[in-house]
Design an enzyme around this catalytic site. Sequence first.
Site, PDB file in Angstrom:
ATOM      1  N   ALA A  96      38.977  60.688  34.406  1.00  0.00           N
ATOM      2  CA  ALA A  96      39.250  62.065  34.847  1.00  0.00           C
ATOM      3  C   ALA A  96      38.612  62.328  36.211  1.00  0.00           C
ATOM      4  O   ALA A  96      39.236  62.929  37.097  1.00  0.00           O
ATOM      5  CB  ALA A  96      38.722  63.066  33.818  1.00  0.00           C
ATOM      6  N   LYS A  97      37.375  61.870  36.405  1.00  0.00           N
ATOM      7  CA  LYS A  97      36.680  62.147  37.665  1.00  0.00           C
ATOM      8  C   LYS A  97      37.282  61.345  38.828  1.00  0.00           C
ATOM      9  O   LYS A  97      37.279  61.807  39.979  1.00  0.00           O
ATOM     10  CB  LYS A  97      35.183  61.865  37.522  1.00  0.00           C
ATOM     11  CG  LYS A  97      34.464  62.866  36.591  1.00  0.00           C
ATOM     12  CD  LYS A  97      34.668  64.300  37.019  1.00  0.00           C
ATOM     13  CE  LYS A  97      33.630  65.251  36.441  1.00  0.00           C
ATOM     14  NZ  LYS A  97      33.940  66.661  36.787  1.00  0.00           N
TER      15      LYS A  97
ATOM     16  N   TYR B  40      35.858  60.152  30.833  1.00  0.00           N
ATOM     17  CA  TYR B  40      35.253  60.962  31.903  1.00  0.00           C
ATOM     18  C   TYR B  40      35.432  60.293  33.274  1.00  0.00           C
ATOM     19  O   TYR B  40      35.776  60.948  34.258  1.00  0.00           O
ATOM     20  CB  TYR B  40      33.780  61.151  31.567  1.00  0.00           C
ATOM     21  CG  TYR B  40      32.990  62.061  32.475  1.00  0.00           C
ATOM     22  CD1 TYR B  40      33.073  63.449  32.348  1.00  0.00           C
ATOM     23  CD2 TYR B  40      32.116  61.544  33.428  1.00  0.00           C
ATOM     24  CE1 TYR B  40      32.313  64.289  33.157  1.00  0.00           C
ATOM     25  CE2 TYR B  40      31.355  62.367  34.235  1.00  0.00           C
ATOM     26  CZ  TYR B  40      31.458  63.745  34.099  1.00  0.00           C
ATOM     27  OH  TYR B  40      30.699  64.574  34.907  1.00  0.00           O
TER      28      TYR B  40
HETATM   29  P1  NAP Z   1      27.106  72.107  31.998  1.00  0.00           P
HETATM   30  O1  NAP Z   1      25.724  72.624  32.181  1.00  0.00           O
HETATM   31  O2  NAP Z   1      27.505  71.572  30.685  1.00  0.00           O
HETATM   32  O3  NAP Z   1      28.108  73.278  32.442  1.00  0.00           O
HETATM   33  C1  NAP Z   1      29.497  73.159  32.293  1.00  0.00           C
HETATM   34  C2  NAP Z   1      30.052  74.517  31.982  1.00  0.00           C
HETATM   35  O4  NAP Z   1      31.490  74.399  31.858  1.00  0.00           O
HETATM   36  C3  NAP Z   1      29.543  75.053  30.625  1.00  0.00           C
HETATM   37  O5  NAP Z   1      29.171  76.400  30.741  1.00  0.00           O
HETATM   38  C4  NAP Z   1      30.770  74.881  29.731  1.00  0.00           C
HETATM   39  O6  NAP Z   1      30.829  75.819  28.670  1.00  0.00           O
HETATM   40  C5  NAP Z   1      31.899  75.132  30.720  1.00  0.00           C
HETATM   41  N1  NAP Z   1      33.173  74.714  30.187  1.00  0.00           N
HETATM   42  C6  NAP Z   1      33.441  73.682  29.341  1.00  0.00           C
HETATM   43  N2  NAP Z   1      34.744  73.661  29.008  1.00  0.00           N
HETATM   44  C7  NAP Z   1      35.321  74.697  29.655  1.00  0.00           C
HETATM   45  C8  NAP Z   1      36.638  75.218  29.702  1.00  0.00           C
HETATM   46  N3  NAP Z   1      37.635  74.659  28.994  1.00  0.00           N
HETATM   47  N4  NAP Z   1      36.882  76.295  30.471  1.00  0.00           N
HETATM   48  C9  NAP Z   1      35.878  76.893  31.159  1.00  0.00           C
HETATM   49  N5  NAP Z   1      34.605  76.468  31.139  1.00  0.00           N
HETATM   50  C10 NAP Z   1      34.332  75.382  30.391  1.00  0.00           C
HETATM   51  O7  NAP Z   1      27.439  70.952  33.030  1.00  0.00           O
HETATM   52  P2  NAP Z   1      27.023  70.673  34.558  1.00  0.00           P
HETATM   53  O8  NAP Z   1      26.156  69.509  34.544  1.00  0.00           O
HETATM   54  O9  NAP Z   1      26.628  71.911  35.258  1.00  0.00           O
HETATM   55  O10 NAP Z   1      28.447  70.176  35.080  1.00  0.00           O
HETATM   56  C11 NAP Z   1      29.259  70.894  35.988  1.00  0.00           C
HETATM   57  C12 NAP Z   1      30.290  69.932  36.569  1.00  0.00           C
HETATM   58  O11 NAP Z   1      29.618  68.885  37.259  1.00  0.00           O
HETATM   59  C13 NAP Z   1      31.157  69.247  35.520  1.00  0.00           C
HETATM   60  O12 NAP Z   1      32.469  69.098  36.014  1.00  0.00           O
HETATM   61  C14 NAP Z   1      30.502  67.898  35.366  1.00  0.00           C
HETATM   62  O13 NAP Z   1      31.409  66.947  34.881  1.00  0.00           O
HETATM   63  C15 NAP Z   1      30.065  67.639  36.797  1.00  0.00           C
HETATM   64  N6  NAP Z   1      28.998  66.653  36.949  1.00  0.00           N
HETATM   65  C16 NAP Z   1      27.767  66.838  36.385  1.00  0.00           C
HETATM   66  C17 NAP Z   1      26.789  65.878  36.589  1.00  0.00           C
HETATM   67  C18 NAP Z   1      25.400  66.004  36.010  1.00  0.00           C
HETATM   68  O14 NAP Z   1      24.621  65.050  36.110  1.00  0.00           O
HETATM   69  N7  NAP Z   1      25.044  67.109  35.393  1.00  0.00           N
HETATM   70  C19 NAP Z   1      27.059  64.757  37.370  1.00  0.00           C
HETATM   71  C20 NAP Z   1      28.307  64.611  37.931  1.00  0.00           C
HETATM   72  C21 NAP Z   1      29.272  65.570  37.727  1.00  0.00           C
HETATM   73  P3  NAP Z   1      30.444  75.321  27.150  1.00  0.00           P
HETATM   74  O15 NAP Z   1      29.016  75.048  27.146  1.00  0.00           O
HETATM   75  O16 NAP Z   1      30.806  76.473  26.277  1.00  0.00           O
HETATM   76  O17 NAP Z   1      31.254  74.082  26.909  1.00  0.00           O
END
Ligand code: NAP
Length: 253
Positions: free
Chosen positions: A157-158, A154
């Site tokens: 990638a980030k 991760y």
């Molecule tokens: P989340 O609640 O898990 O939402 C991510 C969404 O992306 C889910 O609906 C997931 O669907 C969907 N997804 C996964 N694989 C996919 C694909 N191949 N094509 C299309 N959609 C797909 O996560 P979040 O926390 O909102 O994260 C959003 C972004 O912020 C991500 O890039 C994450 O890495 C980044 N981020 C999050 C945090 C944090 O603390 N939450 C911190 C830094 C960065 P499924 O559930 O079906 O997999």
Amino acid sequence: MGRLKGRVAMITGAGRGIGFAAARRFAREGAQVCLTDIDEEGIRRAEESLRGEGLEVFGLRVDVTDRAQVESAVEEIVRRCGRLDILVNNAGVIRDNLLFKMTDEDWQTVMDVHLKGAFYCSRAAQKVMVEQKYGRIINISSTSALGNRGQANYSAAKAGLQGFTKTLAIELGKFGITVNAVAPGFIETEMTRATAERIGISFEQFVEEVKKQIPVGRIGQPEDVAAALLFFASEEASYVNGQVLYVAGGPKA
Ligand code: NAP
């Protein structure tokens, strides 16, 4: 209100979490928003909830790792809305493990969703944006880009997304397209809930521990990230290009 009036946005992974909050914020600011996600049920719920608020959104099921699906989604958006102004590459997954236990599949899945997904979506979107001579591409990086135990895949990638952001900014700037990244710290979503579960503690305990390290003394909400995304998505940010903005309650993770 109205900062994105007349604009059309595509947000990946918008069925919940940060993508959903961004979709709501953009639509409240007047954009027509296409919510895309791999999770069809999530899309339907998100669409219903935002339409219930009177917002102009529509959903498409798109797996960002599938080039054909991405390209036809962009075509569909242009067919329906006539343009595409803003792309948020938000879809994400985690497959955390210490390096010695990380499988080939853990590595590849994370690379595919974050890097290949952002590549496919940006390449498809820029075609339209270059013709329009206007565009905003925003990638979601993470404080994990600076290193985080158990996240070799991760964090690579980030960090990769930050290089991708800067390169696209250089290539696309002359077409009126800016490319920036938002790098969130700890945000309350399903993703961080899943992390707590994996390490075997309650989410509340996890938050208490994490909060101690965050200068503002709280964890982030998806709306905190959406606010930063809105800035990069707005017309007034036209001279801000190739930047990474950490939204983490402090200068580092
Ligand atoms: P989340 O609640 O898990 O939402 C991510 C969404 O992306 C889910 O609906 C997931 O669907 C969907 N997804 C996964 N694989 C996919 C694909 N191949 N094509 C299309 N959609 C797909 O996560 P979040 O926390 O909102 O994260 C959003 C972004 O912020 C991500 O890039 C994450 O890495 C980044 N981020 C999050 C945090 C944090 O603390 N939450 C911190 C830094 C960065 P499924 O559930 O079906 O997999």
